[in-house]
Design a protein around this motif. Structure first.
Motif, mmCIF file in Angstrom:
data_model
loop_
_atom_site.group_PDB
_atom_site.id
_atom_site.type_symbol
_atom_site.label_atom_id
_atom_site.label_comp_id
_atom_site.label_asym_id
_atom_site.label_seq_id
_atom_site.Cartn_x
_atom_site.Cartn_y
_atom_site.Cartn_z
ATOM 1 N N VAL A 225 0.837 -1.203 0.000
ATOM 2 C CA VAL A 225 0.000 0.000 0.000
ATOM 3 C C VAL A 225 0.873 1.255 0.000
ATOM 4 C CG1 VAL A 225 -1.637 1.341 1.390
ATOM 5 C CG2 VAL A 225 -2.017 -1.099 1.036
ATOM 6 N N SER A 226 1.913 1.269 0.817
ATOM 7 C CA SER A 226 2.817 2.421 0.872
ATOM 8 C C SER A 226 3.511 2.646 -0.464
ATOM 9 C CB SER A 226 3.874 2.227 1.962
ATOM 10 O OG SER A 226 3.269 2.209 3.228
ATOM 11 N N GLU A 227 3.942 1.574 -1.097
ATOM 12 C CA GLU A 227 4.617 1.686 -2.393
ATOM 13 C C GLU A 227 3.666 2.242 -3.455
ATOM 14 O OE1 GLU A 227 6.666 -1.250 -5.676
ATOM 15 O OE2 GLU A 227 6.692 -1.857 -3.570
ATOM 16 N N ILE A 228 2.441 1.759 -3.470
ATOM 17 C CA ILE A 228 1.452 2.238 -4.434
ATOM 18 C C ILE A 228 1.144 3.709 -4.201
ATOM 19 C CG2 ILE A 228 -0.969 2.028 -5.146
ATOM 20 C CD1 ILE A 228 -0.650 -1.019 -4.668
ATOM 21 N N GLU A 229 0.978 4.101 -2.936
ATOM 22 C CA GLU A 229 0.708 5.500 -2.621
ATOM 23 C C GLU A 229 1.866 6.391 -3.061
ATOM 24 O OE1 GLU A 229 -0.058 5.574 1.557
ATOM 25 O OE2 GLU A 229 -2.191 5.226 1.293
ATOM 26 N N GLU A 230 3.091 5.947 -2.821
ATOM 27 C CA GLU A 230 4.262 6.736 -3.190
ATOM 28 C C GLU A 230 4.344 6.920 -4.703
ATOM 29 O OE1 GLU A 230 9.123 6.447 -2.985
ATOM 30 O OE2 GLU A 230 7.940 5.323 -1.526
ATOM 31 N N LYS A 231 4.149 5.833 -5.437
ATOM 32 C CA LYS A 231 4.187 5.926 -6.898
ATOM 33 C C LYS A 231 3.058 6.817 -7.413
ATOM 34 C CE LYS A 231 6.513 1.572 -7.837
ATOM 35 N NZ LYS A 231 6.408 0.234 -8.419
ATOM 36 N N GLY A 232 1.875 6.684 -6.837
ATOM 37 C CA GLY A 232 0.749 7.522 -7.241
ATOM 38 C C GLY A 232 1.007 8.986 -6.953
ATOM 39 N N PHE A 233 1.620 9.264 -5.818
ATOM 40 C CA PHE A 233 1.930 10.648 -5.455
ATOM 41 C C PHE A 233 2.931 11.238 -6.435
ATOM 42 C CE2 PHE A 233 4.508 13.818 -3.289
ATOM 43 C CZ PHE A 233 3.528 14.691 -2.847
ATOM 44 N N LYS A 234 3.966 10.470 -6.773
ATOM 45 C CA LYS A 234 4.984 10.961 -7.711
ATOM 46 C C LYS A 234 4.381 11.247 -9.074
ATOM 47 C CE LYS A 234 9.005 8.728 -5.613
ATOM 48 N NZ LYS A 234 10.020 7.666 -5.782
ATOM 49 N N GLU A 235 3.562 10.337 -9.567
ATOM 50 C CA GLU A 235 2.934 10.545 -10.871
ATOM 51 C C GLU A 235 1.971 11.722 -10.832
ATOM 52 O OE1 GLU A 235 3.727 9.076 -13.808
ATOM 53 O OE2 GLU A 235 5.328 8.194 -12.605
ATOM 54 N N GLY A 236 1.238 11.855 -9.743
ATOM 55 C CA GLY A 236 0.329 12.992 -9.587
ATOM 56 C C GLY A 236 1.074 14.309 -9.553
ATOM 57 N N ALA A 237 2.230 14.319 -8.891
ATOM 58 C CA ALA A 237 3.036 15.536 -8.830
ATOM 59 C C ALA A 237 3.534 15.917 -10.218
ATOM 60 C CB ALA A 237 4.206 15.344 -7.869
ATOM 61 N N LYS A 238 3.959 14.917 -10.999
ATOM 62 C CA LYS A 238 4.398 15.189 -12.369
ATOM 63 C C LYS A 238 3.248 15.772 -13.190
ATOM 64 C CE LYS A 238 7.724 11.396 -12.549
ATOM 65 N NZ LYS A 238 7.980 10.079 -13.166
ATOM 66 N N TYR A 239 2.081 15.184 -13.068
ATOM 67 C CA TYR A 239 0.914 15.639 -13.813
ATOM 68 C C TYR A 239 0.533 17.056 -13.404
ATOM 69 C CZ TYR A 239 -3.910 16.084 -15.331
ATOM 70 O OH TYR A 239 -5.072 16.535 -15.898
ATOM 71 N N THR A 240 0.504 17.304 -12.108
ATOM 72 C CA THR A 240 0.130 18.622 -11.608
ATOM 73 C C THR A 240 1.131 19.673 -12.059
ATOM 74 O OG1 THR A 240 -0.904 17.598 -9.685
ATOM 75 C CG2 THR A 240 -0.432 19.932 -9.524
ATOM 76 N N SER A 241 2.406 19.332 -12.020
ATOM 77 C CA SER A 241 3.447 20.250 -12.462
ATOM 78 C C SER A 241 3.272 20.580 -13.941
ATOM 79 C CB SER A 241 4.819 19.638 -12.211
ATOM 80 O OG SER A 241 5.827 20.462 -12.741
ATOM 81 N N GLY A 242 3.054 19.571 -14.760
ATOM 82 C CA GLY A 242 2.848 19.785 -16.195
ATOM 83 C C GLY A 242 1.608 20.588 -16.474
#
Length: 81
Positions: A56-73
């Motif tokens: 669960v922690s790994e999935i949340e971390e990966k989701g957060f990173k991808e979300g941050a990339k998307y939000t930044s773009g």
């Protein structure tokens, strides 16, 4: 003012409950834990629970990173137009 304070306290309580449900994994996590408790002995259950929490922690971390990339773009795109 008393009514406003009550409304704010109700809001805080609701947010806290939502957060607690999120932290505990919600209903699905409870179902999985109950299933594992029934099928595994105590040592195996704790090991499986640790693995599940790590997943669960790994999935949340990966989701957060991808979300941050998307939000930044998205922010760059909005500000350049």
């Amino acid at each position: 003012m008393k009514k406003l304070t009550g409304m704010y306290q109700a809001f805080c309580k609701e947010r806290h409950e939502e957060f607690e449900n999120y932290i505990n994994g919600g209903d699905t996590m409870g179902e999985i834990q109950n299933f594992l408790k029934q099928k595994l002995n105590a040592d195996d259950f704790y090991h499986a629970e640790e693995l599940l929490n790590a997943l669960v922690s790994e999935i949340e971390e990966k989701g957060f990173k991808e979300g941050a990339k998307y939000t930044s773009g998205l922010a760059k795109e909005l500000f350049t137009e």
